[in-house]
Write a protein that holds these residues in place. Structure first.
Motif, PDB file in Angstrom:
ATOM      1  N   HIS A  69      35.780  36.658  30.573  1.00 32.85           N
ATOM      2  CA  HIS A  69      34.442  36.357  31.101  1.00 32.85           C
ATOM      3  C   HIS A  69      34.006  37.243  32.266  1.00 32.85           C
ATOM      4  CE1 HIS A  69      34.254  32.717  28.630  1.00 32.85           C
ATOM      5  NE2 HIS A  69      35.513  32.510  28.981  1.00 32.85           N
ATOM      6  N   GLY A  70      34.930  38.001  32.836  1.00 36.10           N
ATOM      7  CA  GLY A  70      34.573  38.878  33.940  1.00 36.10           C
ATOM      8  C   GLY A  70      34.458  38.200  35.289  1.00 36.10           C
ATOM      9  N   GLU A  71      34.734  36.922  35.366  1.00 37.48           N
ATOM     10  CA  GLU A  71      34.728  36.170  36.623  1.00 37.48           C
ATOM     11  C   GLU A  71      35.759  35.060  36.503  1.00 37.48           C
ATOM     12  OE1 GLU A  71      30.891  34.369  37.196  1.00 37.48           O
ATOM     13  OE2 GLU A  71      31.130  33.018  35.514  1.00 37.48           O
ATOM     14  N   LEU A 110      48.249  29.526  45.529  1.00 38.69           N
ATOM     15  CA  LEU A 110      48.217  30.839  44.895  1.00 38.69           C
ATOM     16  C   LEU A 110      47.457  31.853  45.745  1.00 38.69           C
ATOM     17  CD1 LEU A 110      47.647  29.767  41.201  1.00 38.69           C
ATOM     18  CD2 LEU A 110      49.656  30.965  42.090  1.00 38.69           C
ATOM     19  N   GLU A 111      46.458  31.379  46.463  1.00 40.54           N
ATOM     20  CA  GLU A 111      45.677  32.259  47.322  1.00 40.54           C
ATOM     21  C   GLU A 111      46.380  32.481  48.661  1.00 40.54           C
ATOM     22  OE1 GLU A 111      41.174  32.610  49.062  1.00 40.54           O
ATOM     23  OE2 GLU A 111      42.072  30.630  48.965  1.00 40.54           O
ATOM     24  N   GLY A 112      46.852  31.422  49.255  1.00 39.08           N
ATOM     25  CA  GLY A 112      47.401  31.488  50.609  1.00 39.08           C
ATOM     26  C   GLY A 112      48.787  32.060  50.698  1.00 39.08           C
ATOM     27  N   GLU A 113      49.779  31.192  50.646  1.00 39.87           N
ATOM     28  CA  GLU A 113      51.147  31.625  50.907  1.00 39.87           C
ATOM     29  C   GLU A 113      51.741  32.500  49.808  1.00 39.87           C
ATOM     30  OE1 GLU A 113      54.256  28.203  50.013  1.00 39.87           O
ATOM     31  OE2 GLU A 113      52.594  27.468  51.244  1.00 39.87           O
ATOM     32  N   LEU A 114      51.237  32.393  48.590  1.00 36.24           N
ATOM     33  CA  LEU A 114      51.779  33.205  47.505  1.00 36.24           C
ATOM     34  C   LEU A 114      51.067  34.547  47.360  1.00 36.24           C
ATOM     35  CD1 LEU A 114      52.331  30.390  44.867  1.00 36.24           C
ATOM     36  CD2 LEU A 114      54.035  31.492  46.320  1.00 36.24           C
ATOM     37  N   GLY A 115      49.802  34.595  47.762  1.00 35.93           N
ATOM     38  CA  GLY A 115      49.057  35.847  47.723  1.00 35.93           C
ATOM     39  C   GLY A 115      48.766  36.386  46.336  1.00 35.93           C
ATOM     40  N   ALA A 116      48.748  35.528  45.324  1.00 41.23           N
ATOM     41  CA  ALA A 116      48.520  35.976  43.951  1.00 41.23           C
ATOM     42  C   ALA A 116      47.027  36.074  43.616  1.00 41.23           C
ATOM     43  CB  ALA A 116      49.204  35.031  42.966  1.00 41.23           C
ATOM     44  N   VAL A 169      42.836  36.253  45.266  1.00 34.59           N
ATOM     45  CA  VAL A 169      41.971  36.549  46.402  1.00 34.59           C
ATOM     46  C   VAL A 169      40.567  36.101  46.018  1.00 34.59           C
ATOM     47  CG1 VAL A 169      40.979  38.393  47.812  1.00 34.59           C
ATOM     48  CG2 VAL A 169      43.353  38.542  47.047  1.00 34.59           C
ATOM     49  N   ARG A 170      39.880  35.447  46.942  1.00 30.50           N
ATOM     50  CA  ARG A 170      38.485  35.073  46.687  1.00 30.50           C
ATOM     51  C   ARG A 170      37.571  36.009  47.455  1.00 30.50           C
ATOM     52  NH1 ARG A 170      37.668  28.730  47.627  1.00 30.50           N
ATOM     53  NH2 ARG A 170      39.366  29.006  49.085  1.00 30.50           N
ATOM     54  N   ASP A 171      36.519  36.479  46.789  1.00 30.24           N
ATOM     55  CA  ASP A 171      35.545  37.344  47.437  1.00 30.24           C
ATOM     56  C   ASP A 171      34.380  36.551  48.022  1.00 30.24           C
ATOM     57  OD1 ASP A 171      36.990  39.648  46.790  1.00 30.24           O
ATOM     58  OD2 ASP A 171      36.023  39.803  44.840  1.00 30.24           O
ATOM     59  N   GLY A 172      34.311  35.287  47.711  1.00 26.18           N
ATOM     60  CA  GLY A 172      33.252  34.420  48.206  1.00 26.18           C
ATOM     61  C   GLY A 172      33.803  33.039  48.466  1.00 26.18           C
ATOM     62  N   HIS A 173      32.944  32.047  48.420  1.00 24.14           N
ATOM     63  CA  HIS A 173      33.343  30.678  48.735  1.00 24.14           C
ATOM     64  C   HIS A 173      34.001  29.961  47.553  1.00 24.14           C
ATOM     65  CE1 HIS A 173      33.344  26.813  50.681  1.00 24.14           C
ATOM     66  NE2 HIS A 173      32.685  26.291  49.669  1.00 24.14           N
ATOM     67  N   GLY A 174      33.431  30.072  46.368  1.00 24.35           N
ATOM     68  CA  GLY A 174      33.929  29.333  45.208  1.00 24.35           C
ATOM     69  C   GLY A 174      35.035  30.056  44.467  1.00 24.35           C
ATOM     70  N   TRP A 175      35.690  29.326  43.565  1.00 23.39           N
ATOM     71  CA  TRP A 175      36.779  29.914  42.802  1.00 23.39           C
ATOM     72  C   TRP A 175      36.300  30.865  41.723  1.00 23.39           C
ATOM     73  CZ3 TRP A 175      41.279  30.450  44.632  1.00 23.39           C
ATOM     74  CH2 TRP A 175      41.743  29.574  45.603  1.00 23.39           C
ATOM     75  N   ARG A 176      35.044  30.825  41.350  1.00 27.86           N
ATOM     76  CA  ARG A 176      34.532  31.786  40.369  1.00 27.86           C
ATOM     77  C   ARG A 176      34.579  33.212  40.910  1.00 27.86           C
ATOM     78  NH1 ARG A 176      32.922  30.107  35.585  1.00 27.86           N
ATOM     79  NH2 ARG A 176      32.046  28.039  35.377  1.00 27.86           N
ATOM     80  N   THR A 177      34.683  33.349  42.231  1.00 27.62           N
ATOM     81  CA  THR A 177      34.735  34.680  42.847  1.00 27.62           C
ATOM     82  C   THR A 177      36.169  35.185  42.998  1.00 27.62           C
ATOM     83  OG1 THR A 177      34.847  33.843  45.125  1.00 27.62           O
ATOM     84  CG2 THR A 177      32.645  34.181  44.167  1.00 27.62           C
ATOM     85  N   CYS A 178      37.135  34.448  42.456  1.00 29.93           N
ATOM     86  CA  CYS A 178      38.528  34.869  42.638  1.00 29.93           C
ATOM     87  C   CYS A 178      38.866  36.045  41.742  1.00 29.93           C
ATOM     88  CB  CYS A 178      39.495  33.711  42.392  1.00 29.93           C
ATOM     89  SG  CYS A 178      39.749  33.259  40.679  1.00 29.93           S
ATOM     90  N   ARG A 179      39.838  36.800  42.180  1.00 27.47           N
ATOM     91  CA  ARG A 179      40.381  37.918  41.403  1.00 27.47           C
ATOM     92  C   ARG A 179      41.882  37.956  41.639  1.00 27.47           C
ATOM     93  NH1 ARG A 179      41.146  42.015  45.149  1.00 27.47           N
ATOM     94  NH2 ARG A 179      39.892  41.786  47.013  1.00 27.47           N
ATOM     95  N   LEU A 180      42.582  38.646  40.779  1.00 28.38           N
ATOM     96  CA  LEU A 180      44.023  38.766  40.902  1.00 28.38           C
ATOM     97  C   LEU A 180      44.348  39.746  42.017  1.00 28.38           C
ATOM     98  CD1 LEU A 180      44.828  38.964  37.109  1.00 28.38           C
ATOM     99  CD2 LEU A 180      45.024  36.969  38.588  1.00 28.38           C
ATOM    100  N   ALA A 181      45.305  39.395  42.855  1.00 28.82           N
ATOM    101  CA  ALA A 181      45.656  40.233  43.988  1.00 28.82           C
ATOM    102  C   ALA A 181      46.431  41.466  43.563  1.00 28.82           C
ATOM    103  CB  ALA A 181      46.457  39.433  45.015  1.00 28.82           C
TER     104      ALA A 181
END
Length: 75
Positions: free
Chosen positions: A26-28, A54-60, A62-74
């Motif tokens: 889906h690209g997002e 997954l975002e914090g202590e694991l660093g897997a 990364v969010r570029d905005g507020h919601g999870w739809r803006t997440c990407r793989l680290a």
């Protein structure tokens, strides 16, 4: 506690696989509800908890905005 991405729980691995697949298709990133449905969880709060790990202590993730739809793989 210093956990690294290779020490994911089974549930975190499932969630990360859903996010990876969803982004490829889906690209997002998926919504928390879409992740919950995909891994068979009813509680969006529990999904958000795992996403936070997954975002914090694991660093897997990364969010570029507020919601999870803006997440990407680290990686």
């Amino acid at each position: 506690m210093n956990r690294r991405p290779e020490h994911l729980t089974e549930r975190e691995e499932q969630i990360l696989a859903v996010v990876r697949r969803w982004i490829a298709e889906h690209g997002e990133g998926p919504s928390v509800r879409e992740i919950a449905d995909a891994v068979g969880m009813k509680s969006t709060s529990s999904v958000a908890y795992h996403l936070g790990n997954l975002e914090g202590e694991l660093g897997a993730l990364v969010r570029d905005g507020h919601g999870w739809r803006t997440c990407r793989l680290a990686r």
